[in-house]
Scaffold this motif. Structure first.
Motif, PDB file in Angstrom:
ATOM      1  N   ASP A  39       6.437  -3.060   3.896  1.00 18.92           N
ATOM      2  CA  ASP A  39       5.360  -2.129   3.339  1.00 18.92           C
ATOM      3  C   ASP A  39       5.198  -0.822   4.125  1.00 18.92           C
ATOM      4  OD1 ASP A  39       3.300  -0.736   2.004  1.00 18.92           O
ATOM      5  OD2 ASP A  39       1.880  -2.368   2.339  1.00 18.92           O
ATOM      6  N   GLU A  91       0.824  -1.090   0.070  1.00 20.49           N
ATOM      7  CA  GLU A  91      -0.008   0.167   0.060  1.00 20.49           C
ATOM      8  C   GLU A  91       0.745   1.093  -0.013  1.00 20.49           C
ATOM      9  OE1 GLU A  91      -2.585  -0.247   3.263  1.00 20.49           O
ATOM     10  OE2 GLU A  91      -3.835  -1.971   2.566  1.00 20.49           O
ATOM     11  N   SER A 144      -0.451   6.633  -1.675  1.00 24.64           N
ATOM     12  CA  SER A 144      -1.483   5.504  -2.234  1.00 24.64           C
ATOM     13  C   SER A 144      -2.523   6.149  -3.104  1.00 24.64           C
ATOM     14  CB  SER A 144      -1.918   4.698  -1.017  1.00 24.64           C
ATOM     15  OG  SER A 144      -2.819   5.814  -0.244  1.00 24.64           O
ATOM     16  N   VAL A 165       4.544   2.912   5.105  1.00 26.29           N
ATOM     17  CA  VAL A 165       3.541   3.849   5.080  1.00 26.29           C
ATOM     18  C   VAL A 165       3.779   5.132   5.841  1.00 26.29           C
ATOM     19  CG1 VAL A 165       1.722   1.990   4.237  1.00 26.29           C
ATOM     20  CG2 VAL A 165       1.814   2.821   6.774  1.00 26.29           C
TER      21      VAL A 165
END
Length: 266
Positions: A215, A198, A266, A217
């Protein structure tokens, strides 16, 4: 543990009629060499002693096993033909030697600024790196070895363990088959993880027996990734690099100042 005590323990556990053990006081290294083959390996005891302080007897057991397996592989007769399915790529740091101890050039490819790809014949519980003399003798080319290895690594299982820290998802591949880090060469796996991410996908190969995906973020994720990668690197039997990579557009980019990198939107 003091180096002197560690030396004594290793010399006791590695005593074999067919091996010669030689200690270098100046460098604090222990050389294990096969008396007939005149081949062997050298173990640096100072960093191992520090590792023993953390992991106790397990670190010694692991080192002894590593030496036993390595010495066994050195004296085996190596062939590729007939064993094509056992040829695999091996990720190593760029500081890793490019030739055997007796001067035979190894087959390898540059990978990133931090890593190289070598090639091996697997014996089940050990392996031997492939050198130029071997493939010339068998009428093979480096391209053929590379194609075999990359095909075979794609057939290995990809069991990932997942963990979440501060909203960032981390995936760990750790099968201990000797080729966990090598799976970074599987482009289909990297693309699959990139599509799943993401945020920003980061990849790390701190040592031979782990492949780490992250991942990311938020900026906390970069800090955690740096800490985890360094911890694995410091504990690995065959360390590769503590420096993670960002994966973008099919390329791996070494990342130096993780906390200052911004995750993609995103």
């Amino acid at each position: 543990m003091e180096v002197r005590e560690l030396r004594r323990i290793l010399e006791q556990r590695l005593e074999r009629d067919e091996w010669q053990l030689t200690y270098d006081h100046k460098e604090s290294t222990l050389r294990i060499e096969d008396k007939k083959q005149k081949k062997g390996m050298t173990i640096a005891l100072k960093p191992l002693a520090a590792k023993v302080e953390q992991q106790k007897e397990a670190a010694i057991d692991e080192t002894v096993r590593y030496i036993e397996v390595g010495m066994e592989a050195m004296v085996k007769s190596v062939t590729v033909k007939g064993k094509e399915k056992t040829v695999f790529p091996v990720i190593r740091a760029t500081s890793f030697p490019t030739e055997t101890p007796d001067g035979k050039p190894l087959i390898y490819d540059e990978h990133t600024a931090e890593t190289r790809v070598y090639y091996s014949v697997d014996f089940g519980n050990s392996y031997s790196l492939i050198n130029e003399e071997l493939i010339e003798k068998e009428g093979l080319t480096a391209k053929e070895i590379r194609e075999m290895a990359l095909f075979n690594v794609r057939s290995l299982p990809q069991h990932l363990k997942e963990d979440t820290v501060a909203g960032n998802t981390f995936y760990f591949l750790n099968t201990n088959d000797g080729y966990d880090a090598s799976r970074i060469l599987d482009e289909s796996l990297l693309e699959k993880m990139a599509k799943k991410a993401e945020g920003q996908l980061a990849v790390a190969v701190p040592h031979q027996d782990v492949l780490l995906f992250a991942d990311i973020v938020n900026e906390r994720g970069y800090d955690v990734l740096a800490q985890v990668a360094f911890q694995f690197y410091s504990q690995g039997r065959i360390p590769i690099t503590a420096l993670p990579f960002l994966y973008e557009d099919g390329e791996l980019e070494p990342t130096f100042i993780l906390a200052q990198r911004k995750p993609k939107q995103s």
